[in-house]
Structure formats: structure tokens, C-alpha cells
Design a protein around this motif. Sequence first.
Motif, PDB file in Angstrom:
ATOM      1  N   GLU A 136       0.849  -1.185   0.000  1.00 34.76           N
ATOM      2  CA  GLU A 136       0.000   0.000   0.000  1.00 34.76           C
ATOM      3  C   GLU A 136       0.888   1.239   0.000  1.00 34.76           C
ATOM      4  O   GLU A 136       1.839   1.325   0.768  1.00 34.76           O
ATOM      5  CB  GLU A 136      -0.890   0.030   1.248  1.00 34.76           C
ATOM      6  N   GLN A 137       0.544   2.168  -0.867  1.00 31.91           N
ATOM      7  CA  GLN A 137       1.361   3.375  -0.987  1.00 31.91           C
ATOM      8  C   GLN A 137       0.638   4.575  -0.396  1.00 31.91           C
ATOM      9  O   GLN A 137      -0.562   4.761  -0.600  1.00 31.91           O
ATOM     10  CB  GLN A 137       1.694   3.664  -2.449  1.00 31.91           C
ATOM     11  N   LYS A 138       1.365   5.376   0.363  1.00 28.78           N
ATOM     12  CA  LYS A 138       0.868   6.669   0.829  1.00 28.78           C
ATOM     13  C   LYS A 138       1.571   7.724  -0.010  1.00 28.78           C
ATOM     14  O   LYS A 138       2.794   7.810  -0.007  1.00 28.78           O
ATOM     15  CB  LYS A 138       1.173   6.882   2.310  1.00 28.78           C
ATOM     16  N   ASP A 139       0.775   8.501  -0.738  1.00 30.13           N
ATOM     17  CA  ASP A 139       1.312   9.565  -1.581  1.00 30.13           C
ATOM     18  C   ASP A 139       0.725  10.882  -1.100  1.00 30.13           C
ATOM     19  O   ASP A 139      -0.462  11.146  -1.262  1.00 30.13           O
ATOM     20  CB  ASP A 139       0.960   9.323  -3.046  1.00 30.13           C
ATOM     21  N   LEU A 140       1.567  11.710  -0.491  1.00 32.78           N
ATOM     22  CA  LEU A 140       1.124  12.993   0.043  1.00 32.78           C
ATOM     23  C   LEU A 140       0.984  14.061  -1.041  1.00 32.78           C
ATOM     24  O   LEU A 140       0.456  15.133  -0.786  1.00 32.78           O
ATOM     25  CB  LEU A 140       2.089  13.469   1.127  1.00 32.78           C
TER      26      LEU A 140
END
Length: 192
Positions: A136-140
Motif C-alpha cells: 500500500e502506498q501513501k502519496d502525500l
Amino acid sequence: MMRLARIFVLSTAIFGAVSAANAEDGFLGGVQFGRNADHWELRGGAGAYDVGPFSVQSFNGVTLNAEVLAPSPDFLSGIGSPRPYLGMDLAFSDHEIHAFYGGVNWEAYWTQRFYTGFSVGGAFVSDQTKTNDLGEQKDLGSKVLFHLQASVGFDITPNWTTQVYLNHFSNANLADSNDGLESFGFRIGYRF
């Protein structure tokens, strides 16, 4: 389900503090802004990393939080004497994103000891994107973000205070991705 539980805990803490504030003299007898406008303040504590009602909660861990607040400049007295602040959330996680932030902070005293706080400013984060072990990627969306903070506090003495706080970092949908990053925790402050 975990997100609902976290929202419930946050809501309970805020409503509990407001209920306790109702029991003291002065509630609705006049909210006081700028009480600490002439003071410096150091705050420090710890919180849960990537926990809050408005972010995609992909990671687990702890944050160490520190802030310094300066006296409010005279020209801000017309808007409640907010105090300038600098702060940081240092994350301890397998997939940490550290945040360094600054802005202005208002405090509204509802009684002699209970108050709520609100901060608005900007932030710089150490990483724009991170991927956890599950992929899972968190992209701010950016390394430069907005910072919002809400707090509920109780003054133990005129110099010592305690707070429950929520930090929120996001780009306000100005970029293609806006997963957001939050921390929720407890800290102690010292005014001088």
C-alpha cells in the motif's frame, strides 16, 4: 473498523474535556483569547503515527512531538493574539515520514483551566511517498504541505499544561494525490 474506533476515542476525549469545563465557573461567561500571548512555551510528547480521521492509515508507529511557541506580535492582537510556532513530528516506524512545521496558534479558554487550541500553517515532510510491506502506498502529493492542528488542554498550574492533540498534514487537494498524514497524541507544555 479501526478508523471508527479512533474517531470515537478522539471524540470522547474532546467531549469529556468540554463536559469537565462546563463544571467550572466561567463557561459561556466569556471565552478568553490571547491569555498566554506574552509567553514563550515549550511542548513535548508522543503520539500514534498515521492515526486520525482524515488520512489513509497505512502505517503503524509512534511519533515524538515537539513545539516551541513565541509571544504573539502586537499587530496580531486584532485577531485573537495567535502565537507563532515551530514544531516537528519525528516518526518511528518501518515506513516513517517526518514532518517539520510552523504557523500560528490560537487558544480559547472556556474556563480558568480548560482550553481548546487551533493551529494553521505550513509543513515540510521528509518523503512524499512511502510503500508499506503490504504494497500500500501513501502519496502525500508534495513535500510541502499545509499543517492544521486541534488540541484540548488543561492547565495544571499557570506555567504547566497538558494537551491532547491532532496534527494533520495535507496538500488540500492541490496535487494529484492527497492521502494526508496525521498523528494523535498527548503532550506536556511549559510556559515562561
